[in-house]
Write a protein that holds these residues in place. Structure first.
Motif, mmCIF file in Angstrom:
data_model
loop_
_atom_site.group_PDB
_atom_site.id
_atom_site.type_symbol
_atom_site.label_atom_id
_atom_site.label_comp_id
_atom_site.label_asym_id
_atom_site.label_seq_id
_atom_site.Cartn_x
_atom_site.Cartn_y
_atom_site.Cartn_z
ATOM 1 N N ALA A 1 -19.330 -3.153 2.982
ATOM 2 C CA ALA A 1 -19.573 -4.266 2.052
ATOM 3 C C ALA A 1 -21.025 -4.736 2.155
ATOM 4 O O ALA A 1 -21.692 -4.953 1.132
ATOM 5 C CB ALA A 1 -18.606 -5.419 2.342
ATOM 6 N N GLU B 1 -27.552 -6.228 11.681
ATOM 7 C CA GLU B 1 -26.359 -5.583 12.241
ATOM 8 C C GLU B 1 -26.419 -5.684 13.763
ATOM 9 O O GLU B 1 -27.429 -5.337 14.365
ATOM 10 C CB GLU B 1 -26.295 -4.124 11.790
ATOM 11 C CG GLU B 1 -25.278 -3.270 12.509
ATOM 12 C CD GLU B 1 -23.847 -3.806 12.447
ATOM 13 O OE1 GLU B 1 -23.366 -4.117 11.348
ATOM 14 O OE2 GLU B 1 -23.227 -3.942 13.530
ATOM 15 N N LYS B 2 -25.314 -6.136 14.358
ATOM 16 C CA LYS B 2 -25.372 -6.316 15.811
ATOM 17 C C LYS B 2 -25.203 -5.010 16.594
ATOM 18 O O LYS B 2 -25.657 -4.900 17.723
ATOM 19 C CB LYS B 2 -24.372 -7.364 16.270
ATOM 20 C CG LYS B 2 -22.921 -6.973 16.176
ATOM 21 C CD LYS B 2 -22.086 -8.113 16.746
ATOM 22 C CE LYS B 2 -20.615 -7.895 16.507
ATOM 23 N NZ LYS B 2 -19.814 -9.020 16.948
ATOM 24 N N GLY C 1 -10.368 6.803 7.507
ATOM 25 C CA GLY C 1 -9.669 7.987 6.988
ATOM 26 C C GLY C 1 -9.673 9.137 7.986
ATOM 27 O O GLY C 1 -9.828 10.300 7.580
ATOM 28 N N ASN D 1 -11.423 7.945 3.125
ATOM 29 C CA ASN D 1 -10.780 7.825 1.810
ATOM 30 C C ASN D 1 -11.484 6.655 1.120
ATOM 31 O O ASN D 1 -11.067 5.521 1.226
ATOM 32 C CB ASN D 1 -9.289 7.558 2.051
ATOM 33 C CG ASN D 1 -8.524 7.221 0.820
ATOM 34 O OD1 ASN D 1 -7.441 6.645 0.907
ATOM 35 N ND2 ASN D 1 -9.067 7.552 -0.332
ATOM 36 N N VAL E 1 -26.378 -12.181 14.666
ATOM 37 C CA VAL E 1 -26.556 -13.510 14.060
ATOM 38 C C VAL E 1 -25.662 -14.488 14.816
ATOM 39 O O VAL E 1 -24.491 -14.206 15.073
ATOM 40 C CB VAL E 1 -26.193 -13.456 12.558
ATOM 41 C CG1 VAL E 1 -26.116 -14.854 11.963
ATOM 42 C CG2 VAL E 1 -27.203 -12.599 11.809
ATOM 43 N N ASP F 1 -16.880 -13.123 13.743
ATOM 44 C CA ASP F 1 -17.967 -14.118 13.813
ATOM 45 C C ASP F 1 -18.067 -14.919 12.508
ATOM 46 O O ASP F 1 -18.199 -16.142 12.522
ATOM 47 C CB ASP F 1 -19.327 -13.449 14.073
ATOM 48 C CG ASP F 1 -19.321 -12.627 15.355
ATOM 49 O OD1 ASP F 1 -18.231 -12.363 15.887
ATOM 50 O OD2 ASP F 1 -20.416 -12.252 15.818
ATOM 51 N N VAL G 1 -5.770 -0.897 11.112
ATOM 52 C CA VAL G 1 -6.682 -0.366 10.108
ATOM 53 C C VAL G 1 -7.243 -1.526 9.296
ATOM 54 O O VAL G 1 -8.404 -1.551 8.942
ATOM 55 C CB VAL G 1 -5.940 0.644 9.200
ATOM 56 C CG1 VAL G 1 -6.793 1.062 8.021
ATOM 57 C CG2 VAL G 1 -5.547 1.872 10.013
ATOM 58 N N ASP H 1 -13.954 -7.213 4.033
ATOM 59 C CA ASP H 1 -12.761 -7.559 4.821
ATOM 60 C C ASP H 1 -12.686 -9.031 5.199
ATOM 61 O O ASP H 1 -11.690 -9.457 5.792
ATOM 62 C CB ASP H 1 -12.739 -6.729 6.118
ATOM 63 C CG ASP H 1 -12.026 -5.400 5.957
ATOM 64 O OD1 ASP H 1 -11.675 -5.052 4.820
ATOM 65 O OD2 ASP H 1 -11.813 -4.709 6.982
ATOM 66 N N LEU I 1 -11.612 -0.067 0.971
ATOM 67 C CA LEU I 1 -13.028 0.187 0.692
ATOM 68 C C LEU I 1 -13.368 -0.141 -0.762
ATOM 69 O O LEU I 1 -14.475 -0.585 -1.056
ATOM 70 C CB LEU I 1 -13.386 1.630 1.046
ATOM 71 C CG LEU I 1 -13.495 1.840 2.567
ATOM 72 C CD1 LEU I 1 -13.608 3.312 2.917
ATOM 73 C CD2 LEU I 1 -14.693 1.073 3.142
HETATM 74 C C1 LIG Z 1 -9.208 3.416 11.796
HETATM 75 C C2 LIG Z 1 -9.508 2.884 10.422
HETATM 76 C C3 LIG Z 1 -9.397 3.728 9.323
HETATM 77 C C4 LIG Z 1 -9.636 3.226 8.050
HETATM 78 N N1 LIG Z 1 -9.561 4.078 6.990
HETATM 79 C C5 LIG Z 1 -9.784 3.605 5.736
HETATM 80 C C6 LIG Z 1 -9.771 4.490 4.621
HETATM 81 O O1 LIG Z 1 -9.656 5.718 4.758
HETATM 82 N N2 LIG Z 1 -9.929 3.936 3.375
HETATM 83 C C7 LIG Z 1 -10.124 2.594 3.188
HETATM 84 O O2 LIG Z 1 -10.238 2.157 2.035
HETATM 85 N N3 LIG Z 1 -10.205 1.750 4.232
HETATM 86 C C8 LIG Z 1 -10.053 2.228 5.493
HETATM 87 N N4 LIG Z 1 -10.144 1.371 6.560
HETATM 88 C C9 LIG Z 1 -10.543 -0.031 6.305
HETATM 89 C C10 LIG Z 1 -12.070 -0.110 6.065
HETATM 90 O O3 LIG Z 1 -12.736 0.642 7.067
HETATM 91 C C11 LIG Z 1 -12.516 -1.566 6.089
HETATM 92 O O4 LIG Z 1 -11.859 -2.218 5.031
HETATM 93 C C12 LIG Z 1 -14.017 -1.692 5.918
HETATM 94 O O5 LIG Z 1 -14.734 -1.070 6.957
HETATM 95 C C13 LIG Z 1 -14.429 -3.172 5.892
HETATM 96 O O6 LIG Z 1 -15.786 -3.221 5.618
HETATM 97 P P1 LIG Z 1 -16.639 -4.535 5.854
HETATM 98 O O7 LIG Z 1 -18.038 -4.173 5.494
HETATM 99 O O8 LIG Z 1 -16.010 -5.690 5.202
HETATM 100 O O9 LIG Z 1 -16.536 -4.816 7.430
HETATM 101 P P2 LIG Z 1 -16.836 -3.881 8.691
HETATM 102 O O10 LIG Z 1 -16.767 -2.450 8.358
HETATM 103 O O11 LIG Z 1 -15.939 -4.413 9.740
HETATM 104 O O12 LIG Z 1 -18.342 -4.226 9.036
HETATM 105 C C14 LIG Z 1 -18.731 -5.485 9.538
HETATM 106 C C15 LIG Z 1 -20.064 -5.307 10.249
HETATM 107 O O13 LIG Z 1 -20.574 -6.596 10.619
HETATM 108 C C16 LIG Z 1 -21.158 -6.489 11.897
HETATM 109 N N5 LIG Z 1 -21.207 -7.827 12.503
HETATM 110 C C17 LIG Z 1 -20.139 -8.589 12.863
HETATM 111 N N6 LIG Z 1 -20.556 -9.774 13.376
HETATM 112 C C18 LIG Z 1 -21.913 -9.739 13.340
HETATM 113 C C19 LIG Z 1 -22.929 -10.662 13.749
HETATM 114 N N7 LIG Z 1 -22.627 -11.847 14.310
HETATM 115 N N8 LIG Z 1 -24.233 -10.316 13.569
HETATM 116 C C20 LIG Z 1 -24.560 -9.103 13.023
HETATM 117 N N9 LIG Z 1 -23.639 -8.189 12.635
HETATM 118 C C21 LIG Z 1 -22.331 -8.504 12.788
HETATM 119 C C22 LIG Z 1 -20.241 -5.531 12.636
HETATM 120 O O14 LIG Z 1 -20.864 -4.971 13.769
HETATM 121 C C23 LIG Z 1 -19.913 -4.507 11.546
HETATM 122 O O15 LIG Z 1 -20.827 -3.433 11.543
HETATM 123 C C24 LIG Z 1 -9.964 1.859 7.850
HETATM 124 C C25 LIG Z 1 -10.093 1.023 8.956
HETATM 125 C C26 LIG Z 1 -9.879 1.528 10.235
HETATM 126 C C27 LIG Z 1 -10.045 0.620 11.418
#
Ligand SMILES: Cc1cc2nc3c(=O)[nH]c(=O)nc-3n(C[C@H](O)[C@H](O)[C@H](O)COP(=O)(O)OP(=O)(O)OC[C@H]3O[C@@H](n4cnc5c(N)ncnc54)[C@H](O)[C@@H]3O)c2cc1C
Length: 451
Positions: A28, A47-48, A60, A65, A149, A191, A386, A415, A428
Motif C-alpha cells: 500500500a 520503512e523501519k 502467496g 497472488n 517513525v 504502530d 495471513v 491493511d 492486495l
Molecule cells: C503469509 C502471507 C501470505 C499472503 N498472501 C497473500 C496473497 O497471496 N494475496 C493477497 O492479496 N494477500 C496476501 N497476503 C496479505 C497481504 O500480504 C497484505 O494484505 C499486505 O501485505 C498488506 O499491505 P500493507 O502495505 O497494508 O501492509 P504491510 O505489508 O504489513 O506493510 C507495512 C509496512 O510498514 C512498516 N512499518 C510498520 N510500522 C512502521 C513504523 N513505525 N515506521 C516505519 N515503518 C513501519 C512495516 O515494516 C511494513 O513494511 C498475505 C499475507 C501473509 C502474511
C-alpha cells in the motif's frame, strides 16, 4: 499525549521538509508513494525494516497472488462483506483491470489461475516488488529504510509531519500504511493503530482472521504436508452442520491450513465461542475426501477393489485410494471406533486382508473417508495469520480520497482498514486501490496547502 503535543508545539529537533511522507513500505505504501510522486509531489517513504515489502515477498507462498481478476464490480465488492461498499470509489479508479494493466505495462507479465487468482508469470513475488521499486524510482521518491517513525505531528485539525528518533520531518500530507497485525515479524506491529487512536479514531481490535486452525488430535502431525486441491469442508457442532464450503486444505504439524480453512477461520472460532457459552463440546471440522461421490458409490468402489484383490492387505487397497499416510489414519480411526457388534476383523490393521473385511468395518471406513473429523482447539496466533481483521472503521475515512475524517492531511490505506476479505488476491487489491487513491489525494492536498 503530552501537553505540548496536544497544543501542537514540539521541542526543537533537526527538521527536513517534504510534500508527502508515506510511513511503511509495504504494497500500500509503495503504491501510495509512487502515485503521489507521479502527481508531482516530493515524496519521502519511510520503512523501519532494512528493506521494503517483507510481507509482500512471502505472500502467496512466495508467488504473490497480487489481485483477483474479477471484472464484475458488484460480485467483487460482495467478497468484502459489509465494508465492501466503501471500496466502490477506489476500485472505480484502480480495480483489478487497472491493476493488471499497471503491472503488465511496467513489464511484468501475469497469468490467471483458478478462482481468478492473478500471479506474475515468473511465480516470484519479487517481480511484483520490482515493479513497485521501479515505479517509486521513476518518481524520484526518497526511500529511507531502517527508519522507524515514532509519532505523527499535528495541530488540532491538520497533520504536520512525523517524528523519528532524533529528528522530525515536516510534511503537508502523511500517508499511514503501517499494515495490520498479521505476521508481526514482517514489520507490521500495529504502530499506526496507536497513532490513529491518539488522534481520536476508533480502532476495531485486530484479531487474526485468515489464520490456520489448531486441532486437538495429536496424530495430525503424521499428516503434516499433505495438501488437497478441493475438499468439502463442513463445520459441525455435534451432528449439526453449521456451514459447508469447498476449498484447498493443507495439513500442518498442529492442524489445518490452506485457503479453504483460512476462509472459514472466523466462522470456526465464532462457533467455538458459541459452543463454549452454551456448555457444548467444541466444534469439529469434517473433511470429505471424495466430495463428488455419494456414500453408496464410494462404498461400491471400495467393495469392487476388495473383491478384485481378495488377498491384498486392506491397508494396501486403501493406500491406492488415498495418500498412504492418510489411508493408514483413516483405517486406524475406523478400527478405533469399532464398538460391539461390528464384526471380527481377524487381526490387527496390518494383517487384515481384503477378503476378511466385515461389512461394518467397510462402512466405517467409507464414513471416515467422507466425514474425517478433527476437533477445533484454537486459532493459531497472529504470527501465522495471513490477514488480521480489525483496524480503522471504514466510516471514519473518506474513501473518495482515503483522507481521515478527523485530521486533514492524514491518509490511511492497505491493511490498516477494517475490511474483512477472503484469500484469493483480495487483500492486495485493497492495498493497490486505496494506496493509489491515498497517494494522489495526498499530493493534491499538499499542493493546495502550498497554495
Ligand atoms: C503469509 C502471507 C501470505 C499472503 N498472501 C497473500 C496473497 O497471496 N494475496 C493477497 O492479496 N494477500 C496476501 N497476503 C496479505 C497481504 O500480504 C497484505 O494484505 C499486505 O501485505 C498488506 O499491505 P500493507 O502495505 O497494508 O501492509 P504491510 O505489508 O504489513 O506493510 C507495512 C509496512 O510498514 C512498516 N512499518 C510498520 N510500522 C512502521 C513504523 N513505525 N515506521 C516505519 N515503518 C513501519 C512495516 O515494516 C511494513 O513494511 C498475505 C499475507 C501473509 C502474511
Amino acid at each position: 499525549m503530552t501537553a505540548a503535543r496536544a497544543r501542537g508545539t514540539y521541542p526543537a529537533m533537526n527538521s527536513e521538509s517534504y510534500d508527502v511522507v508515506v510511513v511503511g513500505a509495504g504494497p500500500a505504501g509503495l503504491m501510495a508513494a509512487g502515485a503521489a510522486a507521479t502527481a508531482g509531489a516530493r515524496v519521502l517513504l519511510l520503512e523501519k525494516n532494512r528493506g521494503p515489502g517483507h510481507k509482500l515477498l512471502i505472500s502467496g507462498g512466495g508467488r504473490c497472488n497480487f489481485t483477483n481478476a474479477e471484472t464484475d464490480m458488484h460480485r467483487l465488492i460482495s467478497r468484502y462483506d459489509t465494508a465492501g461498499k466503501a471500496l466502490f470509489s477506489p476500485f472505480a479508479r484502480m480495480g483489478p483491470a487497472q491493476v493488471l494493466e499497471f503491472f503488465a505495462s511496467h513489464g511484468m507479465p501475469y497469468k490467471i489461475e483458478d478462482n481468478k487468482r492473478a500471479f506474475p508469470c515468473s511465480d516470484k513475488s519479487n517481480s511484483v516488488l520490482q515493479v513497485l521499486l521501479d515505479y517509486i524510482d521513476k518518481g524520484n521518491v526518497t526511500l529511507r529504510t531502517h527508519t522507524t517513525v515514532k509519532a505523527l505531528r499535528h495541530d488540532s485539525d491538520r497533520v504536520q509531519g512525523v517524528e523519528l528518533e532524533n529528528s522530525t520531518i515536516h510534511a503537508e500530507s502523511v500517508v499511514v500504511s503501517t499494515g495490520g497485525l498479521a505476521r508481526p515479524d514482517t514489520g507490521s506491529t500495529g504502530d499506526g493503530f496507536s497513532w490513529l487512536e491518539q488522534m481520536g479514531h476508533r480502532v476495531v481490535r485486530p484479531e487474526p482472521s485468515l489464520v490456520p486452525v489448531v486441532v486437538e488430535e495429536d496424530w495430525v502431525t503424521e499428516l503434516q504436508g499433505l495438501a488437497f486441491a478441493e475438499l468439502r469442508i463442513s463445520l459441525r457442532l455435534g451432528e449439526k452442520t453449521i456451514t459447508k464450503t469447498d476449498g484447498k486444505v493443507l495439513f500442518t504439524h498442529f492442524g489445518l491450513s490452506g485457503p479453504g480453512i483460512l476462509n472459514l477461520a472466523t466462522r470456526i472460532s465464532q462457533a467455538a465461542a458459541d459452543a463454549h457459552n452454551q456448555g457444548e463440546p467444541a466444534p469439529t471440522i469434517s473433511l470429505n475426501f471424495f466430495p463428488t461421490l455419494d456414500g453408496g458409490s464410494l462404498d461400491r468402489q471400495l467393495q469392487n477393489a476388495l473383491s478384485a484383490y481378495p488377498r491384498r492387505r486392506l491397508r494396501t487397497i486403501l493406500e491406492s485410494m488415498l495418500p498412504p499416510r492418510l489411508a493408514r489414519r483413516v483405517l486406524a480411526e475406523a478400527l478405533a471406533h469399532s464398538g460391539s457388534g461390528t464384526g471380527n476383523t481377524g487381526g490387527t490393521d496390518n494383517e487384515i486382508t481384503a477378503s476378511e473385511v466385515p461389512k461394518q468395518l467397510r462402512k466405517r471406513i467409507v464414513a471416515r473417508m467422507q466425514d474425517f473429523r478433527l476437533t477445533y482447539r484454537e486459532l493459531q496466533s497472529e504470527d501465522w495469520a495471513v490477514v488480521s481483521s480489525g483496524g480503522v472503521p471504514t466510516d471514519e475515512i473518506d474513501f473518495r480520497s482515503m483522507e481521515s475524517k478527523l485530521l486533514r492531511g492524514l491518509f490511511v490505506c492497505g491493511d490498516m482498514l477494517n475490511i474483512d476479505r477472503p484469500s484469493g488476491g483480495y487483500s492486495l487489491q485493497i492495498c493497490w486501490a486505496t494506496g493509489y487513491v491515498a497517494g494522489l489525494s495526498a499530493a493534491d492536498a499538499a499542493s493546495v496547502a502550498h497554495g
